[in-house]
Design a protein around this motif. Structure first.
Motif, PDB file in Angstrom:
ATOM      1  N   HIS A  84       0.830  -1.192   0.000  1.00 37.76           N
ATOM      2  CA  HIS A  84       0.000   0.000   0.000  1.00 37.76           C
ATOM      3  C   HIS A  84       0.874   1.256   0.000  1.00 37.76           C
ATOM      4  CE1 HIS A  84      -3.779  -2.022   0.694  1.00 37.76           C
ATOM      5  NE2 HIS A  84      -3.260  -2.693   1.715  1.00 37.76           N
ATOM      6  N   THR A  85       0.338   2.306  -0.566  1.00 40.86           N
ATOM      7  CA  THR A  85       0.910   3.636  -0.414  1.00 40.86           C
ATOM      8  C   THR A  85       0.082   4.314   0.666  1.00 40.86           C
ATOM      9  OG1 THR A  85       1.503   3.690  -2.748  1.00 40.86           O
ATOM     10  CG2 THR A  85       1.489   5.788  -1.577  1.00 40.86           C
ATOM     11  N   ARG A  86       0.748   5.013   1.562  1.00 38.89           N
ATOM     12  CA  ARG A  86       0.061   5.525   2.745  1.00 38.89           C
ATOM     13  C   ARG A  86       0.508   6.948   3.029  1.00 38.89           C
ATOM     14  NH1 ARG A  86       1.526   5.264   8.439  1.00 38.89           N
ATOM     15  NH2 ARG A  86      -0.296   4.868   9.710  1.00 38.89           N
ATOM     16  N   GLY A  87      -0.433   7.787   3.456  1.00 37.92           N
ATOM     17  CA  GLY A  87      -0.128   9.116   3.947  1.00 37.92           C
ATOM     18  C   GLY A  87      -0.730   9.267   5.326  1.00 37.92           C
ATOM     19  N   ARG A  88      -0.054  10.006   6.205  1.00 31.19           N
ATOM     20  CA  ARG A  88      -0.515  10.126   7.592  1.00 31.19           C
ATOM     21  C   ARG A  88      -0.398  11.573   8.045  1.00 31.19           C
ATOM     22  NH1 ARG A  88       1.996  10.877  12.281  1.00 31.19           N
ATOM     23  NH2 ARG A  88       1.075  10.060  14.159  1.00 31.19           N
ATOM     24  N   ILE A  89      -1.417  12.035   8.767  1.00 28.02           N
ATOM     25  CA  ILE A  89      -1.413  13.377   9.336  1.00 28.02           C
ATOM     26  C   ILE A  89      -1.808  13.263  10.807  1.00 28.02           C
ATOM     27  CG2 ILE A  89      -2.525  15.646   9.296  1.00 28.02           C
ATOM     28  CD1 ILE A  89      -2.960  15.221   6.295  1.00 28.02           C
ATOM     29  N   PRO A  90      -0.966  13.772  11.718  1.00 28.03           N
ATOM     30  CA  PRO A  90      -1.365  13.769  13.134  1.00 28.03           C
ATOM     31  C   PRO A  90      -2.477  14.788  13.366  1.00 28.03           C
ATOM     32  CG  PRO A  90       0.777  14.815  12.855  1.00 28.03           C
ATOM     33  CD  PRO A  90       0.358  14.327  11.499  1.00 28.03           C
ATOM     34  N   ILE A  91      -3.408  14.450  14.253  1.00 24.31           N
ATOM     35  CA  ILE A  91      -4.521  15.349  14.579  1.00 24.31           C
ATOM     36  C   ILE A  91      -4.708  15.409  16.085  1.00 24.31           C
ATOM     37  CG2 ILE A  91      -5.766  15.128  12.390  1.00 24.31           C
ATOM     38  CD1 ILE A  91      -7.529  13.011  13.653  1.00 24.31           C
ATOM     39  N   LYS A  92      -5.367  16.479  16.548  1.00 21.48           N
ATOM     40  CA  LYS A  92      -5.678  16.619  17.976  1.00 21.48           C
ATOM     41  C   LYS A  92      -6.922  15.826  18.330  1.00 21.48           C
ATOM     42  CE  LYS A  92      -3.615  21.148  18.132  1.00 21.48           C
ATOM     43  NZ  LYS A  92      -3.913  22.507  17.760  1.00 21.48           N
ATOM     44  N   ARG A 120      -3.801   3.541  -0.321  1.00 24.36           N
ATOM     45  CA  ARG A 120      -4.197   3.032  -1.635  1.00 24.36           C
ATOM     46  C   ARG A 120      -3.416   1.772  -1.907  1.00 24.36           C
ATOM     47  NH1 ARG A 120      -4.520   7.086  -6.538  1.00 24.36           N
ATOM     48  NH2 ARG A 120      -4.016   5.117  -7.530  1.00 24.36           N
ATOM     49  N   ALA A 121      -4.061   0.816  -2.536  1.00 22.67           N
ATOM     50  CA  ALA A 121      -3.385  -0.442  -2.874  1.00 22.67           C
ATOM     51  C   ALA A 121      -2.307  -0.171  -3.915  1.00 22.67           C
ATOM     52  CB  ALA A 121      -4.395  -1.455  -3.393  1.00 22.67           C
ATOM     53  N   GLY A 122      -1.176  -0.828  -3.750  1.00 22.93           N
ATOM     54  CA  GLY A 122      -0.094  -0.696  -4.711  1.00 22.93           C
ATOM     55  C   GLY A 122       0.707   0.582  -4.525  1.00 22.93           C
ATOM     56  N   SER A 142     -11.195   9.537  -7.240  1.00 26.04           N
ATOM     57  CA  SER A 142      -9.925   8.872  -6.967  1.00 26.04           C
ATOM     58  C   SER A 142     -10.052   7.373  -7.165  1.00 26.04           C
ATOM     59  CB  SER A 142      -9.449   9.176  -5.546  1.00 26.04           C
ATOM     60  OG  SER A 142     -10.256   8.519  -4.605  1.00 26.04           O
ATOM     61  N   ALA A 143      -8.905   6.752  -7.367  1.00 25.02           N
ATOM     62  CA  ALA A 143      -8.882   5.298  -7.461  1.00 25.02           C
ATOM     63  C   ALA A 143      -9.180   4.723  -6.083  1.00 25.02           C
ATOM     64  CB  ALA A 143      -7.510   4.843  -7.951  1.00 25.02           C
ATOM     65  N   VAL A 144      -9.137   3.434  -5.968  1.00 22.12           N
ATOM     66  CA  VAL A 144      -9.477   2.768  -4.708  1.00 22.12           C
ATOM     67  C   VAL A 144      -8.657   3.366  -3.568  1.00 22.12           C
ATOM     68  CG1 VAL A 144      -9.509   0.565  -3.507  1.00 22.12           C
ATOM     69  CG2 VAL A 144     -10.086   0.667  -5.919  1.00 22.12           C
ATOM     70  N   VAL A 145      -9.365   3.883  -2.581  1.00 24.69           N
ATOM     71  CA  VAL A 145      -8.709   4.553  -1.462  1.00 24.69           C
ATOM     72  C   VAL A 145      -9.460   4.225  -0.173  1.00 24.69           C
ATOM     73  CG1 VAL A 145     -10.026   6.695  -1.658  1.00 24.69           C
ATOM     74  CG2 VAL A 145      -7.739   6.770  -0.694  1.00 24.69           C
ATOM     75  N   ALA A 146      -8.727   4.254   0.923  1.00 23.44           N
ATOM     76  CA  ALA A 146      -9.332   4.093   2.250  1.00 23.44           C
ATOM     77  C   ALA A 146      -8.814   5.225   3.123  1.00 23.44           C
ATOM     78  CB  ALA A 146      -8.954   2.749   2.856  1.00 23.44           C
ATOM     79  N   ILE A 147      -9.691   5.773   3.946  1.00 18.80           N
ATOM     80  CA  ILE A 147      -9.315   6.833   4.887  1.00 18.80           C
ATOM     81  C   ILE A 147      -9.753   6.395   6.276  1.00 18.80           C
ATOM     82  CG2 ILE A 147      -9.723   9.217   5.625  1.00 18.80           C
ATOM     83  CD1 ILE A 147     -10.049   9.960   2.708  1.00 18.80           C
ATOM     84  N   TYR A 148      -8.833   6.522   7.227  1.00 21.41           N
ATOM     85  CA  TYR A 148      -9.122   6.161   8.609  1.00 21.41           C
ATOM     86  C   TYR A 148      -8.799   7.347   9.506  1.00 21.41           C
ATOM     87  CZ  TYR A 148      -9.010   1.534   6.579  1.00 21.41           C
ATOM     88  OH  TYR A 148      -9.256   0.450   5.779  1.00 21.41           O
ATOM     89  N   VAL A 149      -9.746   7.707  10.362  1.00 20.57           N
ATOM     90  CA  VAL A 149      -9.524   8.752  11.364  1.00 20.57           C
ATOM     91  C   VAL A 149      -9.518   8.049  12.710  1.00 20.57           C
ATOM     92  CG1 VAL A 149     -10.408  10.850  12.426  1.00 20.57           C
ATOM     93  CG2 VAL A 149     -10.717  10.478   9.961  1.00 20.57           C
TER      94      VAL A 149
END
Length: 136
Positions: free
Chosen positions: A1-9, A88-90, A72-79
């Protein structure tokens, strides 16, 4: 997977999982009623959504983010309690795609950080996070 992360309060203890449905899942769930009716049937048909705060879901998933996610292509977002993640896969090698997903997350994170504080125990929040992992 390709992944992006953002810290939140996340003072509002907002937990959400959002994932594109596969073609098989689209077929299997086409007659099911969506758990959250946001007035966007196309979006609700295309995504699995889990959220512990239906009242504030509309503030996070406004028409702009919904439209961007549909394109967007297949994507998942988790909070989660302290972070927001997109996957995203791949391998994603397009800088334009990575920038747009990160910008989407930044906009959502800003809204999440301004949600009013809610009294939820850590146990409740952890249970919600586990439900995301199992349910999506």
């Amino acid at each position: 997977h390709t992944r992006g992360r953002i810290p939140i309060k996340n003072r509002g203890s907002f937990i959400m999982g959002l994932r594109h449905k596969s073609l098989l899942e689209l077929t299997q769930t086409r007659k099911e009623k969506p758990p959250f009716n946001r007035g966007d049937a196309d979006f609700e048909r295309q995504f699995f959504i889990f959220c512990n705060d239906e009242e504030n879901l509309s503030a996070i998933l406004t028409p702009g983010p919904r439209k961007a996610l549909l394109r967007s292509a297949v994507v998942a977002i988790y909070v989660r309690m302290g972070e927001q993640v997109w996957r995203r896969a791949g391998e994603v090698s397009s800088l334009k795609v990575i920038r747009s997903l990160n910008q989407l997350l930044l906009n959502m994170a800003e809204t999440i950080d301004y949600l009013p504080s809610r009294g939820r125990s850590l146990t409740q929040c952890m249970a919600d996070e586990k439900a995301i992992e199992k349910g999506l």
